[in-house]
Enzyme design. Structure first.
Site, PDB file in Angstrom:
ATOM      1  CE  LYS A 103     -56.359  35.767  37.662  1.00  0.00           C
ATOM      2  NZ  LYS A 103     -57.327  35.954  36.548  1.00  0.00           N
TER       3      LYS A 103
ATOM      4  CD  GLN B 247     -60.611  29.170  38.212  1.00  0.00           C
ATOM      5  OE1 GLN B 247     -61.392  28.851  37.324  1.00  0.00           O
ATOM      6  NE2 GLN B 247     -59.309  29.195  38.016  1.00  0.00           N
TER       7      GLN B 247
ATOM      8  CE  LYS C 151     -64.191  29.752  34.112  1.00  0.00           C
ATOM      9  NZ  LYS C 151     -62.883  29.063  34.103  1.00  0.00           N
TER      10      LYS C 151
ATOM     11  N   GLY D 227     -59.353  34.735  30.595  1.00  0.00           N
ATOM     12  CA  GLY D 227     -60.040  34.047  29.497  1.00  0.00           C
ATOM     13  C   GLY D 227     -60.526  32.665  29.886  1.00  0.00           C
ATOM     14  CG  ASP D 228     -63.107  29.051  30.551  1.00  0.00           C
ATOM     15  OD1 ASP D 228     -62.300  28.446  31.276  1.00  0.00           O
ATOM     16  OD2 ASP D 228     -64.109  28.484  30.063  1.00  0.00           O
TER      17      ASP D 228
ATOM     18  CB  THR E 164     -53.934  26.193  30.440  1.00  0.00           C
ATOM     19  OG1 THR E 164     -54.217  27.492  30.939  1.00  0.00           O
ATOM     20  CG2 THR E 164     -54.905  25.198  31.045  1.00  0.00           C
TER      21      THR E 164
ATOM     22  CG  ASN F 170     -55.042  28.992  25.626  1.00  0.00           C
ATOM     23  OD1 ASN F 170     -54.791  28.311  26.614  1.00  0.00           O
ATOM     24  ND2 ASN F 170     -54.312  30.031  25.284  1.00  0.00           N
TER      25      ASN F 170
ATOM     26  CB  SER G  19     -53.825  34.226  35.860  1.00  0.00           C
ATOM     27  OG  SER G  19     -54.358  34.135  34.566  1.00  0.00           O
TER      28      SER G  19
HETATM   29  P1  NDP Z   1     -61.048  27.752  23.544  1.00  0.00           P
HETATM   30  O1  NDP Z   1     -62.249  28.559  23.314  1.00  0.00           O
HETATM   31  O2  NDP Z   1     -59.717  28.277  23.165  1.00  0.00           O
HETATM   32  O3  NDP Z   1     -61.211  26.332  22.841  1.00  0.00           O
HETATM   33  C1  NDP Z   1     -62.264  25.488  23.164  1.00  0.00           C
HETATM   34  C2  NDP Z   1     -62.194  24.257  22.276  1.00  0.00           C
HETATM   35  O4  NDP Z   1     -63.119  23.294  22.761  1.00  0.00           O
HETATM   36  C3  NDP Z   1     -62.591  24.534  20.844  1.00  0.00           C
HETATM   37  O5  NDP Z   1     -61.889  23.642  19.994  1.00  0.00           O
HETATM   38  C4  NDP Z   1     -64.085  24.229  20.851  1.00  0.00           C
HETATM   39  O6  NDP Z   1     -64.609  23.850  19.589  1.00  0.00           O
HETATM   40  C5  NDP Z   1     -64.153  23.067  21.798  1.00  0.00           C
HETATM   41  N1  NDP Z   1     -65.469  23.091  22.469  1.00  0.00           N
HETATM   42  C6  NDP Z   1     -65.951  24.056  23.269  1.00  0.00           C
HETATM   43  N2  NDP Z   1     -67.194  23.758  23.684  1.00  0.00           N
HETATM   44  C7  NDP Z   1     -67.482  22.581  23.121  1.00  0.00           C
HETATM   45  C8  NDP Z   1     -68.619  21.753  23.162  1.00  0.00           C
HETATM   46  N3  NDP Z   1     -69.697  22.077  23.884  1.00  0.00           N
HETATM   47  N4  NDP Z   1     -68.555  20.588  22.456  1.00  0.00           N
HETATM   48  C9  NDP Z   1     -67.449  20.261  21.728  1.00  0.00           C
HETATM   49  N5  NDP Z   1     -66.359  21.018  21.643  1.00  0.00           N
HETATM   50  C10 NDP Z   1     -66.363  22.148  22.333  1.00  0.00           C
HETATM   51  O7  NDP Z   1     -61.065  27.378  25.102  1.00  0.00           O
HETATM   52  P2  NDP Z   1     -59.864  26.903  26.030  1.00  0.00           P
HETATM   53  O8  NDP Z   1     -58.932  26.045  25.264  1.00  0.00           O
HETATM   54  O9  NDP Z   1     -59.353  28.074  26.745  1.00  0.00           O
HETATM   55  O10 NDP Z   1     -60.659  26.015  27.100  1.00  0.00           O
HETATM   56  C11 NDP Z   1     -60.841  24.616  26.958  1.00  0.00           C
HETATM   57  C12 NDP Z   1     -61.152  23.998  28.306  1.00  0.00           C
HETATM   58  O11 NDP Z   1     -60.063  24.252  29.201  1.00  0.00           O
HETATM   59  C13 NDP Z   1     -62.389  24.548  29.033  1.00  0.00           C
HETATM   60  O12 NDP Z   1     -62.958  23.516  29.792  1.00  0.00           O
HETATM   61  C14 NDP Z   1     -61.805  25.603  29.972  1.00  0.00           C
HETATM   62  O13 NDP Z   1     -62.653  25.839  31.065  1.00  0.00           O
HETATM   63  C15 NDP Z   1     -60.531  24.892  30.385  1.00  0.00           C
HETATM   64  N6  NDP Z   1     -59.463  25.739  30.917  1.00  0.00           N
HETATM   65  C16 NDP Z   1     -58.978  26.806  30.228  1.00  0.00           C
HETATM   66  C17 NDP Z   1     -57.944  27.556  30.733  1.00  0.00           C
HETATM   67  C18 NDP Z   1     -57.318  28.683  29.987  1.00  0.00           C
HETATM   68  O14 NDP Z   1     -56.323  29.224  30.471  1.00  0.00           O
HETATM   69  N7  NDP Z   1     -57.807  29.059  28.814  1.00  0.00           N
HETATM   70  C19 NDP Z   1     -57.379  27.273  32.067  1.00  0.00           C
HETATM   71  C20 NDP Z   1     -57.899  26.063  32.673  1.00  0.00           C
HETATM   72  C21 NDP Z   1     -58.913  25.358  32.117  1.00  0.00           C
HETATM   73  P3  NDP Z   1     -65.573  24.842  18.785  1.00  0.00           P
HETATM   74  O15 NDP Z   1     -64.654  25.832  18.143  1.00  0.00           O
HETATM   75  O16 NDP Z   1     -66.294  23.982  17.811  1.00  0.00           O
HETATM   76  O17 NDP Z   1     -66.493  25.463  19.790  1.00  0.00           O
HETATM   77  O1  2IT Z   2     -60.345  27.582  34.307  1.00  0.00           O
HETATM   78  C1  2IT Z   2     -59.365  28.340  34.489  1.00  0.00           C
HETATM   79  O2  2IT Z   2     -58.529  28.123  35.364  1.00  0.00           O
HETATM   80  C2  2IT Z   2     -59.214  29.488  33.592  1.00  0.00           C
HETATM   81  N1  2IT Z   2     -60.008  29.651  32.685  1.00  0.00           N
HETATM   82  C3  2IT Z   2     -58.099  30.465  33.814  1.00  0.00           C
HETATM   83  C4  2IT Z   2     -58.441  31.428  34.911  1.00  0.00           C
HETATM   84  C5  2IT Z   2     -57.470  32.566  35.113  1.00  0.00           C
HETATM   85  O3  2IT Z   2     -57.824  33.434  35.916  1.00  0.00           O
HETATM   86  O4  2IT Z   2     -56.405  32.599  34.512  1.00  0.00           O
END
Ligand code: NDP
Ligand code: 2IT
Length: 471
Positions: A108, A129, A144, A183-184, A227, A258, A403
């Site tokens: 997952k 993870q 992942k 998603g991520d 999250t 997100n 999830s």
């Molecule tokens: P999104 O794609 O929704 O948003 C990512 C954000 O981070 C954007 O604002 C993006 O800006 C910025 N970003 C991404 N890469 C870079 C980079 N290399 N340098 C600077 N800014 C960057 O992703 P999420 O919000 O889902 O994910 C954000 C973090 O949270 C990640 O580390 C992810 O692994 C983690 N995460 C996500 C979960 C989820 O449920 N979605 C769960 C747990 C952890 P730009 O638009 O300019 O790229």
């Molecule tokens: O980093 C994370 O925990 C996620 N991107 C969410 C993973 C999931 O299966 O909901």
């Protein structure tokens, strides 16, 4: 001479600055076997350092070679993804799925679409993870995947064609009882929709094979928010356990995806004041606070227009935009004065220099919304300087937890109410915090929740691995 752990006594505190011979030798071996994967090595080292006392105390984990097994994913799949853009040009990207551990349940974890995606990045995320999912208490293993495809600037049709081509191969390796992606970065509701639609068409099966689905076709209420809401819940627990409150705290948040946007939403709900957001171009600072009305505007900007955060400063009086692209030495966002900081964008976005800036400004708490957003030096500096530190694998586990709840609802062919899912999320986050606090205290790590998260989750996975034999 090879050193074993037999003569290593548990260390009273987590300094992280000097590696023991055991950690040093183990990491050297992992490095030699996994060249050019710095993020993976960083994630492994962080875990190994804090579980050293657990290994010293329990010969069974060493005899069963638990660590050696955990750093070797059960399976890694890489594949070619060919797709055609709107002008008819053909593109070739690389797709991956890292199936790290199925000890506690089906693999997952999310899918990331971003040009910086490499095998090493996905291996670090899959490794993290395993432990994160163990902390949720739900029956989910760790994995992942993703691609170096960049959805930015692409039309909906282009994103759909890419997702369909990606799923043509991925569908062979996933399933509701095998591996359940979500998603991520770069993969949100739109992408999950295209991926799910194509899986259903290829397999002639409507099942819970992906999470983060639309709420009217099998998705769980609160998954989108989970999250970010969970991160703030974890921070509130940390503050409360240390005699403080989140109410009234000025907060720095990075990212504007997100996780960041829903962290801002929950901060407002709990009476805190978020003042920053960012993307890869720069950050906005709004001393008046990013309230719910402003947040609703940003959600529209990001989700409907796929716009940039700089547009915020042009819309709201008193807010400023600060360009940061190309600046790799430190991130000026962390120089803004605040009580708490929530890095919610990406890995290694907060280094030692940034940590020093936060400490100079009397920041009391850093809670990781992103996966491994603090460098090793950055995290150690914060912990040593008594900043309350919420490690990503615990603090951002709310997303994968919901999830897991989505999987449960899909299996039962039921949908729970918003309140029901939200209550379960809160309960899970509190339980995760308690596990981290209890394990840290049991092993003499005080309120080092990073060490606690690693110890609690490692023990759970390791015991399961021993029960299941040499696989
Ligand atoms: P999104 O794609 O929704 O948003 C990512 C954000 O981070 C954007 O604002 C993006 O800006 C910025 N970003 C991404 N890469 C870079 C980079 N290399 N340098 C600077 N800014 C960057 O992703 P999420 O919000 O889902 O994910 C954000 C973090 O949270 C990640 O580390 C992810 O692994 C983690 N995460 C996500 C979960 C989820 O449920 N979605 C769960 C747990 C952890 P730009 O638009 O300019 O790229
Ligand atoms: O980093 C994370 O925990 C996620 N991107 C969410 C993973 C999931 O299966 O909901």
């Amino acid at each position: 001479m090879a050193h074993t752990l037999l003569d290593i006594a548990p260390r009273p505190s987590h300094t992280g600055t000097t590696m023991s011979t055991f950690v040093d030798e183990f990491i050297s071996r992992v490095e030699a076997k996994n060249p050019a994967q710095p993020e993976f090595i960083q994630a492994v080292q962080e875990v190994v350092e804090s579980i050293e006392p657990v290994l010293a105390k329990n010969t069974k984990y060493r005899d069963a070679k638990i660590l050696d097994r955990l750093v070797e994913p059960e399976r890694v799949i890489t594949f070619r993804v060919v797709w055609t853009d709107d002008s008819g040009e053909i593109h070739v990207n690389r797709g991956y799925r890292v199936q790290a551990s199925s000890t506690l349940g089906p693999y997952k974890g999310g899918l990331r679409f971003h040009p910086t995606v490499t095998l090493g990045v996905l291996k670090f995320l899959a490794f993290e993870q395993i432990f994160k999912n163990a902390l949720t208490g739900l029956p989910i293993g760790g994995g992942k995947g993703g691609s170096d495809f960049d959805p930015k600037g692409r039309s909906n049709d282009e994103v759909m064609r890419f997702c369909q081509s990606f799923m043509n191969e991925l569908q062979r390796h996933i399933g509701p009882d095998t591996d359940v992606p979500a998603g991520d970065i770069g993969v949100g509701g739109r992408e999950i929709g295209y991926l799910f639609g194509h899986y259903k068409r290829l397999r002639n099966e409507f099942s819970g094979v992906l999470t983060g689905k639309g709420v009217n076709w099998g998705g769980s209420l609160i998954r989108t928010e989970a999250t970010g809401y969970g991160v703030v819940c974890f921070a509130a627990e940390m503050l409360q356990a240390n005699g403080k409150s989140i109410e009234g705290k000025t907060c720095l948040v990075s990212g504007s995806g997100n996780v960041a946007l829903h962290a801002v939403e929950e901060l407002n709900t709990l009476g805190a004041k978020p003042v920053t957001l960012s993307d890869s171009d720069g950050f906005i600072y709004d001393p008046a606070g990013i309230n719910q009305e402003k947040l609703d505007w940003i959600k529209k900007l990001k989700l409907e227009q796929r716009g940039r955060i700089s547009e915020y400063a042009a819309t709201f009086n008193g807010a400023t935009f600060h360009k940061t692209s190309g600046n790799h030495d430190h991130n000026p966002l962390w120089k803004q004065k605040a009580d708490c900081a929530f890095p919610c964008a990406t890995q290694n976005e907060l280094n030692e220099k940034d940590a020093k800036a936060l400490v100079e400004n009397n920041c009391q708490l850093v809670c990781e919304g992103a996966n491994m957003p603090c460098t090793a030096d950055g995290a150690h500096y914060l912990i040593q300087n008594k900043v309350l530190f919420g490690p990503g694998k615990a603090a951002n586990a709310g997303g994968v937890a919901v999830s897991g709840l989505e999987m449960a609802q899909n299996s039962m062919r039921l949908s729970w109410t918003r309140e029901d899912v939200q209550d379960r999320l809160k309960m899970i986050m509190k339980r995760i915090f308690n596990q981290c606090a209890d394990a840290a205290s049991e092993y003499g790590f005080g309120n080092n929740y990073a060490a606690g998260a690693n110890i609690a989750s490692f023990t759970k996975v390791a015991n399961g691995m021993i029960d299941q034999g040499h696989v």
